[in-house]
Design a protein around this motif. Structure first.
Motif, mmCIF file in Angstrom:
data_model
loop_
_atom_site.group_PDB
_atom_site.id
_atom_site.type_symbol
_atom_site.label_atom_id
_atom_site.label_comp_id
_atom_site.label_asym_id
_atom_site.label_seq_id
_atom_site.Cartn_x
_atom_site.Cartn_y
_atom_site.Cartn_z
ATOM 1 N N ASN A 56 0.806 -1.229 0.000
ATOM 2 C CA ASN A 56 0.000 0.000 0.000
ATOM 3 C C ASN A 56 0.838 1.278 0.000
ATOM 4 O O ASN A 56 0.424 2.291 0.541
ATOM 5 C CB ASN A 56 -0.963 0.025 1.191
ATOM 6 N N ASN A 57 2.004 1.241 -0.629
ATOM 7 C CA ASN A 57 2.869 2.411 -0.682
ATOM 8 C C ASN A 57 3.253 2.666 -2.144
ATOM 9 O O ASN A 57 4.101 1.986 -2.702
ATOM 10 C CB ASN A 57 4.120 2.170 0.169
ATOM 11 N N TRP A 58 2.603 3.670 -2.747
ATOM 12 C CA TRP A 58 2.817 3.954 -4.169
ATOM 13 C C TRP A 58 4.263 4.302 -4.477
ATOM 14 O O TRP A 58 4.837 3.825 -5.445
ATOM 15 C CB TRP A 58 1.929 5.116 -4.618
ATOM 16 N N LEU A 59 4.840 5.155 -3.668
ATOM 17 C CA LEU A 59 6.199 5.609 -3.941
ATOM 18 C C LEU A 59 7.176 4.434 -3.935
ATOM 19 O O LEU A 59 8.013 4.300 -4.838
ATOM 20 C CB LEU A 59 6.619 6.666 -2.913
ATOM 21 N N SER A 60 7.050 3.569 -2.972
ATOM 22 C CA SER A 60 7.917 2.394 -2.884
ATOM 23 C C SER A 60 7.701 1.463 -4.077
ATOM 24 O O SER A 60 8.660 0.938 -4.648
ATOM 25 C CB SER A 60 7.644 1.645 -1.571
ATOM 26 N N GLN A 66 10.757 1.001 -11.205
ATOM 27 C CA GLN A 66 11.777 1.746 -11.947
ATOM 28 C C GLN A 66 13.150 1.111 -11.775
ATOM 29 O O GLN A 66 13.946 1.068 -12.712
ATOM 30 C CB GLN A 66 11.818 3.209 -11.491
ATOM 31 N N ASN A 67 13.434 0.579 -10.591
ATOM 32 C CA ASN A 67 14.718 -0.084 -10.350
ATOM 33 C C ASN A 67 14.857 -1.374 -11.165
ATOM 34 O O ASN A 67 15.967 -1.788 -11.468
ATOM 35 C CB ASN A 67 14.902 -0.393 -8.866
ATOM 36 N N LEU A 68 13.736 -1.996 -11.486
ATOM 37 C CA LEU A 68 13.767 -3.215 -12.290
ATOM 38 C C LEU A 68 14.254 -2.908 -13.705
ATOM 39 O O LEU A 68 15.004 -3.689 -14.288
ATOM 40 C CB LEU A 68 12.368 -3.855 -12.319
ATOM 41 N N TRP A 69 13.821 -1.774 -14.261
ATOM 42 C CA TRP A 69 14.249 -1.322 -15.591
ATOM 43 C C TRP A 69 14.755 0.117 -15.497
ATOM 44 O O TRP A 69 14.069 1.067 -15.886
ATOM 45 C CB TRP A 69 13.095 -1.389 -16.584
ATOM 46 N N PRO A 70 15.963 0.336 -15.010
ATOM 47 C CA PRO A 70 16.442 1.716 -14.796
ATOM 48 C C PRO A 70 16.623 2.516 -16.083
ATOM 49 O O PRO A 70 16.539 3.733 -16.073
ATOM 50 C CB PRO A 70 17.783 1.516 -14.080
ATOM 51 N N GLU A 71 16.842 1.853 -17.226
ATOM 52 C CA GLU A 71 17.058 2.576 -18.483
ATOM 53 C C GLU A 71 15.748 3.024 -19.140
ATOM 54 O O GLU A 71 15.754 3.785 -20.095
ATOM 55 C CB GLU A 71 17.862 1.709 -19.462
ATOM 56 N N SER A 72 14.615 2.553 -18.616
ATOM 57 C CA SER A 72 13.311 2.885 -19.207
ATOM 58 C C SER A 72 12.696 4.089 -18.517
ATOM 59 O O SER A 72 13.013 4.396 -17.364
ATOM 60 C CB SER A 72 12.361 1.699 -19.076
ATOM 61 N N GLN A 73 11.800 4.733 -19.246
ATOM 62 C CA GLN A 73 11.111 5.901 -18.702
ATOM 63 C C GLN A 73 9.706 5.496 -18.281
ATOM 64 O O GLN A 73 8.956 4.915 -19.062
ATOM 65 C CB GLN A 73 11.036 6.999 -19.759
ATOM 66 N N LEU A 74 9.334 5.809 -17.044
ATOM 67 C CA LEU A 74 7.990 5.541 -16.537
ATOM 68 C C LEU A 74 7.020 6.465 -17.254
ATOM 69 O O LEU A 74 7.206 7.676 -17.263
ATOM 70 C CB LEU A 74 7.946 5.767 -15.027
ATOM 71 N N VAL A 75 5.997 5.880 -17.887
ATOM 72 C CA VAL A 75 5.087 6.680 -18.695
ATOM 73 C C VAL A 75 3.699 6.792 -18.072
ATOM 74 O O VAL A 75 3.137 7.869 -17.998
ATOM 75 C CB VAL A 75 4.964 6.081 -20.120
ATOM 76 N N GLY A 121 2.102 -5.297 -2.529
ATOM 77 C CA GLY A 121 3.375 -4.708 -2.925
ATOM 78 C C GLY A 121 4.244 -5.667 -3.718
ATOM 79 O O GLY A 121 5.459 -5.496 -3.794
ATOM 80 N N THR A 122 3.628 -6.667 -4.345
ATOM 81 C CA THR A 122 4.391 -7.659 -5.112
ATOM 82 C C THR A 122 4.221 -7.435 -6.604
ATOM 83 O O THR A 122 3.144 -7.072 -7.063
ATOM 84 C CB THR A 122 3.924 -9.100 -4.783
ATOM 85 N N ILE A 123 5.286 -7.658 -7.330
ATOM 86 C CA ILE A 123 5.234 -7.579 -8.794
ATOM 87 C C ILE A 123 4.712 -8.914 -9.302
ATOM 88 O O ILE A 123 5.274 -9.971 -9.006
ATOM 89 C CB ILE A 123 6.628 -7.278 -9.369
ATOM 90 N N GLN A 124 3.623 -8.873 -10.051
ATOM 91 C CA GLN A 124 3.013 -10.093 -10.577
ATOM 92 C C GLN A 124 3.653 -10.510 -11.893
ATOM 93 O O GLN A 124 3.829 -11.687 -12.151
ATOM 94 C CB GLN A 124 1.505 -9.888 -10.754
ATOM 95 N N SER A 125 3.969 -9.523 -12.728
ATOM 96 C CA SER A 125 4.634 -9.831 -13.996
ATOM 97 C C SER A 125 5.386 -8.603 -14.491
ATOM 98 O O SER A 125 5.008 -7.478 -14.194
ATOM 99 C CB SER A 125 3.616 -10.275 -15.053
ATOM 100 N N ALA A 126 6.445 -8.857 -15.219
ATOM 101 C CA ALA A 126 7.237 -7.792 -15.833
ATOM 102 C C ALA A 126 7.619 -8.289 -17.222
ATOM 103 O O ALA A 126 8.300 -9.304 -17.352
ATOM 104 C CB ALA A 126 8.465 -7.486 -15.001
ATOM 105 N N LEU A 127 7.147 -7.601 -18.230
ATOM 106 C CA LEU A 127 7.343 -8.087 -19.582
ATOM 107 C C LEU A 127 7.769 -6.965 -20.515
ATOM 108 O O LEU A 127 7.047 -5.993 -20.706
ATOM 109 C CB LEU A 127 6.043 -8.723 -20.085
ATOM 110 N N LYS A 128 8.955 -7.102 -21.062
ATOM 111 C CA LYS A 128 9.436 -6.160 -22.074
ATOM 112 C C LYS A 128 8.908 -6.605 -23.436
ATOM 113 O O LYS A 128 8.588 -7.768 -23.638
ATOM 114 C CB LYS A 128 10.955 -6.130 -22.096
#
Length: 187
Positions: A56-60, A66-75, A121-128
């Motif tokens: 329940n913490n948006w900033l975290s 963002q740390n998972l993909w530091p070279e990408s821009q959050l859109v 606060g868990t990542i369910q999936s990350a797909l490039k």
């Protein structure tokens, strides 16, 4: 006069035939994606462990993404679609899709996504985009090709012009057909 009219019709038809075919094909692929999307999916279920952030913490959670993909821009961040629960069933946990832009290609904007469960606060999936199966890669550029989403202004004007010319051709063809049918009956 008749030959010049025929030549102008042929030239106009040649001009809009390829873009109109692309619009028709992409419209078909969008409408009936259930027919082809499942056929191209690979059957691999690889479990990947992702870093966990605070519940329940948006900033975290955004920082973890963002740390998972530091070279990408959050859109963008959007809430995932969920069916309404039936009466008596518990509501589904809130899941959010975080979209990133790491591609220079115009129609691949926001093609990289991370789904995160906000409550846990868990990542369910990350797909490039590059990790997606062929069907998902095709699906990610079909819609922008069809409705000019995230495309340059010149493409929007071109597709709008082709659609207007195609609509006018159809309207004048129907009008000509109507006149010929009722002109014969009056004679």
């Amino acid at each position: 006069r008749s030959s010049s009219l025929l030549k102008s019709h042929i030239q106009l038809g040649l001009f809009i035939s390829v873009p109109l075919f692309v619009l028709c094909l992409s419209g078909f692929l969008i409408t009936y994606k259930g027919l082809w999307l499942g056929a191209l999916k690979p059957s691999s279920n690889i479990e990947i462990s992702y870093p966990k952030s605070q519940a329940n913490n948006w900033l975290s959670q955004l920082q973890t993404a963002q740390n998972l993909w530091p070279e990408s821009q959050l859109v963008a961040v959007s809430k995932a679609r969920a069916k309404k629960p039936k009466q008596g069933e518990p509501a589904a946990e809130s899941s959010y899709s975080i979209q990133f832009d790491s591609h220079s290609d115009v129609w691949l904007r926001n093609a990289d996504r991370i789904s995160i469960n906000h409550v846990e606060g868990t990542i369910q999936s990350a797909l490039k985009y590059s990790d997606r199966p062929l069907s998902a890669r095709v699906a990610s550029f079909v819609r922008p090709l069809h409705d000019a989403l995230n495309m340059p202004f010149g493409y929007v004007v071109f597709i709008t012009g082709v659609s207007l010319v195609g609509s006018m051709i159809l309207m004048f063809s129907a009008l000509t057909f109507y006149r010929r049918i009722f002109k014969k009956k009056r004679s």
